[in-house]
Design a protein around this motif. Structure first.
Motif, short mmCIF file in Angstrom:
data_model
loop_
_atom_site.label_atom_id
_atom_site.label_comp_id
_atom_site.label_asym_id
_atom_site.label_seq_id
_atom_site.Cartn_x
_atom_site.Cartn_y
_atom_site.Cartn_z
N PRO A 530 0.84 -1.21 0.00
CA PRO A 530 0.00 0.00 0.00
C PRO A 530 0.86 1.24 0.00
O PRO A 530 1.95 1.27 0.59
CB PRO A 530 -0.81 -0.12 1.29
CG PRO A 530 -0.02 -1.07 2.16
CD PRO A 530 0.67 -2.01 1.24
N ASN A 534 -2.23 6.34 0.88
CA ASN A 534 -3.46 5.60 1.18
C ASN A 534 -3.51 5.12 2.62
O ASN A 534 -4.59 4.92 3.19
CB ASN A 534 -3.60 4.40 0.25
CG ASN A 534 -3.90 4.79 -1.19
OD1 ASN A 534 -4.20 5.95 -1.46
ND2 ASN A 534 -3.78 3.86 -2.11
N ASN A 551 -6.71 4.81 4.96
CA ASN A 551 -7.01 3.58 5.69
C ASN A 551 -5.71 2.96 6.19
O ASN A 551 -4.98 2.30 5.42
CB ASN A 551 -7.76 2.60 4.80
CG ASN A 551 -8.15 1.32 5.52
OD1 ASN A 551 -7.86 1.15 6.70
ND2 ASN A 551 -8.81 0.42 4.81
N LEU A 554 -4.69 -1.10 5.69
CA LEU A 554 -4.43 -1.78 4.41
C LEU A 554 -3.28 -2.77 4.54
O LEU A 554 -2.31 -2.54 5.27
CB LEU A 554 -4.10 -0.75 3.33
CG LEU A 554 -5.21 0.25 2.98
CD1 LEU A 554 -4.68 1.29 2.00
CD2 LEU A 554 -6.42 -0.47 2.39
N TYR A 557 -0.52 -7.14 -0.93
CA TYR A 557 -1.19 -8.21 -1.67
C TYR A 557 -0.29 -8.65 -2.82
O TYR A 557 0.65 -7.95 -3.21
CB TYR A 557 -2.55 -7.76 -2.18
CG TYR A 557 -2.50 -6.60 -3.15
CD1 TYR A 557 -2.52 -6.81 -4.53
CD2 TYR A 557 -2.41 -5.28 -2.70
CE1 TYR A 557 -2.47 -5.75 -5.43
CE2 TYR A 557 -2.36 -4.22 -3.58
CZ TYR A 557 -2.38 -4.46 -4.94
OH TYR A 557 -2.32 -3.41 -5.82
N LYS A 586 -7.30 -9.81 -2.99
CA LYS A 586 -7.15 -8.83 -1.91
C LYS A 586 -6.49 -7.53 -2.40
O LYS A 586 -5.76 -6.87 -1.65
CB LYS A 586 -6.36 -9.41 -0.75
CG LYS A 586 -6.99 -10.64 -0.11
CD LYS A 586 -8.36 -10.31 0.48
CE LYS A 586 -8.99 -11.52 1.13
NZ LYS A 586 -10.35 -11.21 1.69
N ILE A 588 -5.81 -3.73 -3.33
CA ILE A 588 -6.21 -2.46 -2.70
C ILE A 588 -6.89 -1.61 -3.77
O ILE A 588 -6.25 -1.14 -4.72
CB ILE A 588 -4.99 -1.73 -2.12
CG1 ILE A 588 -4.38 -2.54 -0.98
CG2 ILE A 588 -5.40 -0.35 -1.62
CD1 ILE A 588 -3.11 -1.96 -0.43
N TRP A 603 -10.04 3.51 0.56
CA TRP A 603 -9.46 2.34 -0.08
C TRP A 603 -9.53 1.16 0.89
O TRP A 603 -9.49 1.34 2.11
CB TRP A 603 -8.00 2.60 -0.45
CG TRP A 603 -7.83 3.69 -1.45
CD1 TRP A 603 -7.77 3.56 -2.81
CD2 TRP A 603 -7.71 5.08 -1.19
NE1 TRP A 603 -7.63 4.79 -3.40
CE2 TRP A 603 -7.59 5.75 -2.42
CE3 TRP A 603 -7.70 5.85 -0.02
CZ2 TRP A 603 -7.46 7.13 -2.52
CZ3 TRP A 603 -7.58 7.22 -0.10
CH2 TRP A 603 -7.46 7.84 -1.34
N ASN A 604 -9.62 -0.04 0.30
CA ASN A 604 -9.69 -1.23 1.13
C ASN A 604 -9.13 -2.41 0.35
O ASN A 604 -9.01 -2.36 -0.88
CB ASN A 604 -11.15 -1.50 1.54
CG ASN A 604 -11.25 -2.21 2.88
OD1 ASN A 604 -10.28 -2.81 3.35
ND2 ASN A 604 -12.41 -2.14 3.50
N ASN A 605 -8.78 -3.48 1.07
CA ASN A 605 -8.43 -4.74 0.41
C ASN A 605 -9.71 -5.40 -0.05
O ASN A 605 -10.51 -5.89 0.76
CB ASN A 605 -7.66 -5.65 1.37
CG ASN A 605 -6.27 -5.15 1.68
OD1 ASN A 605 -6.05 -4.47 2.68
ND2 ASN A 605 -5.32 -5.47 0.82
#
Length: 776
Positions: A530, A534, A551, A554, A557, A586, A588, A603-605
C-alpha cells in the motif's frame, strides 16, 4: 631548387587531401546460398583496435566507409549465428578507392548460448533483445528518446516532439545507461552517436522488481575530450509550452564528469472541466447534478539537475557518484463553473476549484562495482533521498453572494529514505546465476490543515532478497527464480503495526522455433505494498457532499501473472503476438459508502481484480533504408470484484508509427488511441493523440517543426466512476493541446577517442512523497 621544393610540397598536399577521401566498399554474402546478407555488422578499427567507424550492410549486402585517412586498418564483419570475419586493410599502400569484393559469411557450427539466430540488427535472447542502431537511425535521431522512435520497439509509445516515452496502461518502464537505472532526463542527454546498442528487456528478471520493460543503453565513453548538447523545444506561442535542456560531459583518463539541466513550462488558458454526478442517498433519494465548466488556467513548470562523477578501470572496478535534484511547481490548476440540479436547473450554484502544489527532491547516489575472476561481479549501491511537498486546494460553492461550501486544504509533507542494495552475478557459458539483497527504510512526517490539524508520522521498511538461475537445454532457454519480500509499517498513534512476508517465484520458458521465431511463457508472482498516502489516517473534504479518507489497516497483496508471446522476423517483416492474464486477490482498490450526510471515499483490500489482455504488432522496414512502419492493436478486459461491487469493462486500442528518412531529412508520424485503465470502481481514460514532425539535420545541428493533434480542435481526457452511491463521468479539456505547433532545435557536439565503457549494474531512487492529495 625553389621550384622543386614547391612541386614536392604541392604533391604532398594533394596526396594528403586525397588520402583523407579514400572510400572502401564491399559486399557480404551468405556462403551457403550466396544470397545478399542484409544488416551484417561491419566495424572499422585501427590496427591497435581503436574504433573508427561502424555500419551495417544494406538489402544488397553492400557497405561503404567514406573519407578514410591513410593508415593500416582492420575490418570486422559479424552477425549472430555466423563466424566473424576479420580482414586486414593496409590503406597506406593505396592511392585510390578500394573494393574488398565479395565477402562470405559462414554459419557458426557451435550452438549459440541463449540466443535466437537472426540475420538482422536485432538479436533476440530469452529475456531481452539487443538492437544495434543503423547509421540511418542514428543520423535521424537527436537524443536517446528520438532514437527509440526510429527503432519502433514493441509496447513503447514514443513522442519525439515532447521527448516522452511510456507503456500503454502506465506500466513501470525502467531506463538504464550501461546498467545504471536513470531517469528519462538522462536519456535525453545521450547523443545517438554514442549508443552502441539498446538492450530491450521485455522479460526482465527478479532483480528489476515489478518493471514491465527495461531499456538499457550501452554507450561508448570518451577517454579524452567530451561532449556538449543543447535540446530546445518550444511552441510557436512561447508561453504555452516548452521543454529545454543542456548537457555536458568531460573525460580525463579514467575519470568522467557530466552534468545535465532541463527546464520545462506549461501555461494554458483554455482549460475546462465537465462533470456529471449521480448520488443515491440511503433513503433512495436520487440527486443528479452537472458541472458546466468555464475557461480556467493550468500553469506550471519543473526543473531537473544531475551532476555525476565516475571513475573506472575497465574490466576491473567502477565508482560512480551522482547528485540529482528536481523541483516542480504548479501555482495554477484552476477550474471554475456552475453546478446545477438536473431535476431543477434553477437550483444552481457557482463553483471554483483551485489547486497549487510544489515539491522538491534531492538525492545522492553512491555506487561501487568490482569485477572478479571467472565472470563474477559484485555491486553495491546506496541512495539517500529527501522528498518535500506542499499542496494547497481551495474549493467553494455559493449562490447569490452567499458562501455555501468552503474547503481549504493544505498539506505539507516531508519524507526521508535510504536504499541499500548488494548484487552478486556469476556467468558460466550459457548459464547465469544472480542473487541480491535490497533494503529500503523511510520516515514520513506530514501535516494536514483543513479546519483541523492532523499530523502523521509513519515508518516503513521493505526488504527484498532473491536468487535466480538462467540456463539452456537444446533449443529451450529457461530461468527459475525465487524472491522473498518483508514489509513492515508503523504509524504513530495507531494501536498496531503490520509485518508481512511474501514469496515471489518466477519462471520463464523460451523455445526457439525455425525461421527466426520463438515462443515464450512467463509466470511470476509480484508483491504490491500500500502507498503511504493511502495508509494515512487522515480525512479531507472534497466538496459539499464527499470526504476522502485514508485507511491505516491496508495490507500488502500479491499479483499472479502469466504471459504467452510468439514472435517472428523475416527480412523486412516483424510480427509479435502477446496474451496476458493477471489476478490480484485482496487488491487495494477504492470504495465509497455513506456516513451520516456525507459520502466517504477510501481504499480497502477488496475481493480480487483480474485483467485479460491481447496484443498484436506488425512492423515493416526499413524499406530501401528509408521507410519504416509499425502498427499495434489490442484489447483489455477488466474484472473488478470489490467487497460490495462487481464491474466489467472492455477496452480496444491501437497505435501506429511511421518514420521516413531521405538524406538529411526525417519525417515522423504517430497515432495513438486511448488505452483505458479500469481498477476498483474507477475508469482512468487514456489519450487519443496524433503528431507529425519534420526534421532537417546538418552536421551537429538539427532543426524540426512539429504539430500535436493537428486534425482535432479539442484535446480531452475522460474518467468515470461506477460507485452505486456516488458515480461520475468527467471530461477534462486543454484547448491549447489541439493544433499546437512547436519548433525543435538540437545541437550535439563531441570530441575525443572512444572505448568500451565499464557497466554500472544498478541504481535506486525513491520518488513517492507519501502525501494524500484530494480533488476531482
Amino acid at each position: 631548387m625553389k621550384q622543386g621544393l614547391i612541386v614536392m610540397l604541392l604533391c604532398s598536399v594533394i596526396q594528403g587531401v586525397f588520402a583523407q577521401n579514400l572510400r572502401v566498399t564491399g559486399k557480404v554474402l551468405e556462403s551457403k546460398n550466396r544470397e545478399y546478407f542484409e544488416l551484417a555488422n561491419v566495424v572499422l578499427l585501427t590496427n591497435d583496435s581503436v574504433f573508427v567507424s561502424g555500419t551495417t550492410t544494406d538489402i544488397h549486402g553492400d557497405f561503404a566507409f567514406e573519407k578514410i585517412s591513410a593508415g593500416d586498418y582492420l575490418i570486422i564483419i559479424s552477425a549472430i549465428g555466423y563466424v566473424t570475419r576479420e580482414l586486414e586493410l593496409p590503406l597506406s599502400l593505396l592511392r585510390a578507392n578500394h573494393s574488398l569484393g565479395e565477402i562470405l559469411l559462414e554459419e557458426d557450427a557451435i550452438a549459440l548460448a541463449d540466443v535466437t539466430v537472426s540475420a538482422s540488427n536485432t538479436s533476440s535472447y530469452s529475456d531481452r533483445k539487443l538492437i544495434y542502431p543503423s547509421d540511418r537511425q542514428v543520423q535521424a535521431s537527436t537524443n536517446g528518446v528520438s532514437l527509440l522512435q526510429q527503432l519502433m520497439l514493441p509496447k513503447l509509445q514514443v513522442n519525439p516532439l515532447f521527448n516522452e516515452v511510456s507503456l500503454p496502461g502506465g506500466g513501470e518502464l525502467q531506463f538504464r545507461v550501461n546498467g545504471v537505472k536513470v531517469e528519462i532526463k538522462e536519456i535525453l542527454a545521450l547523443q545517438p552517436s554514442e549508443v552502441v546498442r539498446v538492450e530491450y528487456h521485455d522479460n526482465p528478471g527478479l532483480r528489476y522488481g515489478n518493471a514491465e520493460v527495461v531499456l538499457d543503453y550501452i554507450v561508448r565513453r570518451p577517454e579524452t575530450g567530451g561532449s556538449f548538447g543543447l535540446d530546445l523545444s518550444d511552441a510557436f506561442d512561447l508561453p504555452a509550452w516548452g521543454n529545454n535542456a543542456v548537457s555536458a560531459k568531460i573525460n580525463h583518463k579514467k575519470s568522467e564528469f557530466s552534468a545535465y539541466y532541463s527546464l520545462s513550462h506549461r501555461d494554458f488558458d483554455k482549460v475546462s472541466r465537465e462533470n456529471q454526478e449521480h448520488f443515491v442517498y440511503p433513503d433512495g433519494l436520487v440527486l443528479d447534478r452537472i458541472e458546466e465548466g468555464e475557461s480556467g488556467k493550468l500553469k506550471g513548470g519543473w526543473q531537473y539537475l544531475s551532476a555525476t562523477y565516475s571513475f573506472q578501470e575497465p574490466d576491473k572496478r567502477m565508482f560512480n557518484a551522482t547528485f540529482r535534484f528536481s523541483y516542480e511547481s504548479w501555482p495554477h490548476k484552476d477550474y471554475a463553473g456552475s453546478l446545477y440540479n438536473v431535476a431543477d436547473p434553477t437550483d444552481r450554484v457557482y463553483m471554483i476549484d483551485h489547486t497549487a502544489d510544489d515539491g522538491s527532491r534531492p538525492a545522492l547516489d553512491l555506487y561501487y562495482q568490482e569485477n572478479l575472476k571467472n565472470d563474477q561481479t559484485l555491486v553495491f549501491n546506496l541512495v539517500g533521498t529527501y522528498n518535500k511537498s506542499n499542496i494547497h486546494r481551495f474549493y467553494q460553492e455559493g449562490r447569490g453572494g452567499a458562501l455555501l461550501t468552503d474547503v481549504n486544504n493544505h498539506v505539507a509533507g516531508n519524507k526521508y529514505s535510504i536504499i541499500g542494495e548488494g548484487i552478486y552475478e556469476k556467468k558460466r557459458g550459457a548459464n547465469r546465476i544472480s542473487a541480491g539483497l535490497r533494503h529500503t527504510q523511510s520516515v514520513t512526517d506530514n501535516e494536514y490543515l483543513n479546519g483541523y490539524h492532523y499530523k502523521t508520522e509513519m515508518d516503513q521498511a521493505l526488504t527484498y532478497v532473491y536468487g535466480e538461475f538462467r540456463g539452456k537445454w537444446t533449443k529451450l532457454d529457461y530461468s527459475l527464480g525465487l524472491g522473498m519480500t518483508r514489509s513492515w509499517y508503523k504509524q504513530k498513534g495507531e494501536a498496531e503495526d503490520y509485518e508481512d512476508y511474501t514469496f515471489n517465484p518466477r519462471l520463464s520458458l523460451h523455445y526457439n522455433l525455425p525461421g527466426r521465431s520463438f515462443i515464450r511463457l512467463n509466470a511470476n508472482i509480484n508483491n504490491n505494498n500500500p502507498s503511504l498516502s493511502n495508509l494515512s489516517a487522515v480525512e479531507q473534504m472534497i466538496d459539499s457532499l464527499q470526504i476522502q479518507r485514508g485507511n491505516p489497516n491496508l495490507k500488502p497483496y500479491n499479483s499472479y501473472n502469466v504471459a504467452l508471446t510468439y514472435e517472428v522476423q523475416k527480412g523486412l517483416y516483424y510480427g509479435n503476438i502477446w496474451g496476458y492474464y493477471e489476478y490480484q486477490p485482496k487488491a487495494i482498490m477504492d470504495e465509497k459508502f455513506w456516513e451520516g450526510d456525507k459520502i466517504v471515499q477510501t481504499w480497502n483490500n477488496q475481493k480480487d481484480w483480474q485483467r485479460l489482455s491481447g496484443r498484436a504488432t506488425v512492423r515493416i522496414g526499413p524499406i530501401r533504408n528509408m521507410l519504416q512502419f509499425s502498427a499495434t492493436g489490442g484489447v483489455n478486459h477488466y474484472m473488478s470484484n470489490g467487497n460490495t461491487y462487481a464491474h466489467r469493462y472492455t477496452n480496444w486500442y491501437a497505435n501506429m508509427q511511421l518514420s521516413a528518412t531521405y538524406k538529411k531529412c526525417m519525417l515522423a508520424m504517430a497515432l495513438e488511441t486511448n488505452w483505458n485503465w479500469f481498477y476498483g470502481e474507477t475508469l482512468s481514460g487514456g489519450e487519443n493523440i496524433h503528431y507529425i514532425m519534420l526534421q532537417y539535420s546538418h552536421k551537429h545541428l538539427a532543426v524540426g517543426v512539429g504539430a500535436f493533434n493537428p486534425f482535432i480542435n479539442n484535446y480531452k481526457v475522460e474518467a468515470e466512476n461506477r460507485s452505486q452511491y456516488a458515480s461520475y463521468r468527467r471530461t477534462n479539456y486543454i484547448g491549447e493541446s489541439s493544433r499546437m505547433f512547436a519548433l525543435k532545435l538540437t545541437y550535439n557536439f563531441s570530441f575525443g577517442r572512444k572505448f568500451n565503457p565499464g557497466q554500472k549494474k544498478v541504481d535506486n531512487q525513491d520518488t513517492e512523497s507519501g502525501v494524500m492529495n484530494t480533488g476531482k
